[in-house]
Design a protein around this motif. Sequence first.
Motif, short mmCIF file in Angstrom:
data_model
loop_
_atom_site.label_atom_id
_atom_site.label_comp_id
_atom_site.label_asym_id
_atom_site.label_seq_id
_atom_site.Cartn_x
_atom_site.Cartn_y
_atom_site.Cartn_z
N PRO A 261 0.80 -1.23 -0.19
CA PRO A 261 0.02 0.46 -0.27
C PRO A 261 0.70 0.81 -0.18
O PRO A 261 0.57 2.05 -1.00
N SER A 262 1.99 1.35 1.20
CA SER A 262 2.80 2.28 0.95
C SER A 262 3.30 2.32 -0.80
O SER A 262 3.41 3.75 -1.17
N GLN A 263 3.79 1.44 -1.20
CA GLN A 263 4.57 2.00 -2.42
C GLN A 263 3.49 2.01 -3.55
O GLN A 263 3.55 3.50 -4.16
N LEU A 264 2.19 1.95 -3.37
CA LEU A 264 1.30 2.08 -4.02
C LEU A 264 1.06 3.68 -3.78
O LEU A 264 0.94 4.66 -5.20
N SER A 265 0.40 4.38 -3.10
CA SER A 265 0.14 5.76 -2.03
C SER A 265 2.16 6.39 -2.99
O SER A 265 1.06 7.54 -3.22
N LEU A 266 2.87 5.93 -2.62
CA LEU A 266 4.22 7.10 -3.33
C LEU A 266 4.06 6.99 -4.77
O LEU A 266 4.85 7.81 -5.31
N ALA A 267 3.74 5.60 -5.69
CA ALA A 267 3.60 5.98 -6.82
C ALA A 267 2.86 6.78 -7.23
O ALA A 267 2.42 8.02 -8.60
N TRP A 268 1.20 6.84 -6.89
CA TRP A 268 0.26 8.04 -6.93
C TRP A 268 1.09 9.70 -7.26
O TRP A 268 1.09 9.63 -8.04
N VAL A 269 2.10 9.29 -6.44
CA VAL A 269 2.54 11.20 -6.69
C VAL A 269 3.43 11.36 -7.30
O VAL A 269 3.49 11.94 -8.12
N LYS A 298 4.46 1.00 -12.17
CA LYS A 298 3.17 1.78 -12.91
C LYS A 298 2.20 1.99 -12.74
O LYS A 298 1.71 0.49 -13.63
N LEU A 299 1.99 2.90 -13.06
CA LEU A 299 0.01 3.21 -12.70
C LEU A 299 -0.29 3.88 -13.79
O LEU A 299 0.60 4.66 -15.07
N THR A 300 -1.20 2.94 -14.70
CA THR A 300 -1.78 3.55 -16.53
C THR A 300 -3.10 4.84 -15.46
O THR A 300 -3.25 5.08 -14.86
N PRO A 301 -3.63 5.52 -16.75
CA PRO A 301 -4.73 6.25 -16.17
C PRO A 301 -5.51 5.32 -15.59
O PRO A 301 -6.18 6.25 -15.06
#
Length: 341
Positions: A261-269, A298-301
């Motif tokens: 969860p922390s990696q996902l949250s940080l990736a969003w930033v 990596k996050l897609t739109p």
Amino acid sequence: MAGIRRVKLDSQGFEVSAQGLGCMGMSYFFGAPKPEPDMIKVIHHAINAGITFLDTSDVYGPETNEILIGKALKGGMREKVNLATKFGVKYDNREMEVSGDPAYVKYACEASLRRLGVDCIDLYYQHRIDNRVPIEITMGALKELVEEGKIKYVGLSEASASTIRRAHAVHPLTAIQLEWSLWSRDVEEEIIPTCRELGIGIVSYSPLGRGFFSSGPKVLENLEDGDMRKDLPRFQAENLEHNTIMFKKVSDMAAKKGCTPSQLSLAWVHHQGNDVVPIPGTTKIENLEQNIGALSVKLTPADMAELEAIASSDSVKGGRYWDGIPTFIDTETPPLSSWKA
């Protein structure tokens, strides 16, 4: 440098690692100061991993965090980092005072240079805005420090869009430091567009919600005496239960993405743009490594849209701080014409 890309934070070309290291929690606000040798190991590990951007302030400790950073930068480490510190917040008999007086700006800079053991600070922020002093006056003192070679670049922390515009007209601002995370998105309305219009970089502090997006409500289980999170509105029982719904949704999405969860949250930033550099803090090497891992998520739109739906304005209950702490909401300063030195 091992695997961490570098970005130009502003239109002036100030280049830093795409992720920085916030050092506050090593010395202040999150319980007792951590053992100095251990913290120096964390800082050295970060530098050797490719993190070049270290963030501190004279109020962390107070003062002891700058001394810690100074010790960590001995032996050739100084040349490997971009060093950011701040002035403007001081305590008098435990009462917080904000100062942007030009004489104090000069005094604070000299004191920080001594504690850090350096000849020049790369990025010097006004930590909070003194709404008794026209921002042009404070910026004039900072401009003089640039001309004297004592600082390279100037930033503001927790400043409104109009204050940013007035300051930038006196001397170019390189960065605005602000709280930006999945549960702190109010800066997106005016401040982020203003920074981008003016070519000012954005430094995101508390990008993990002060640890909330690392472990959700469990973050409260082992807090030390003196940890500020015990008093913050979002961590109070009446708000925490509601806010945990967001954490659970982020956790479910992270599991699908194969990250924490922390990696996902940080990736969003990180996915907000190359002009945004988050500075998550930690006191543990394993957490540092996990934060670095966020750069590979990596996050897609569609992912971004899903996260932003999870983090809508009604997803969070409670203010960022307790009452009386100055933020960008109340940073308007008097007009320059009103100033009498």
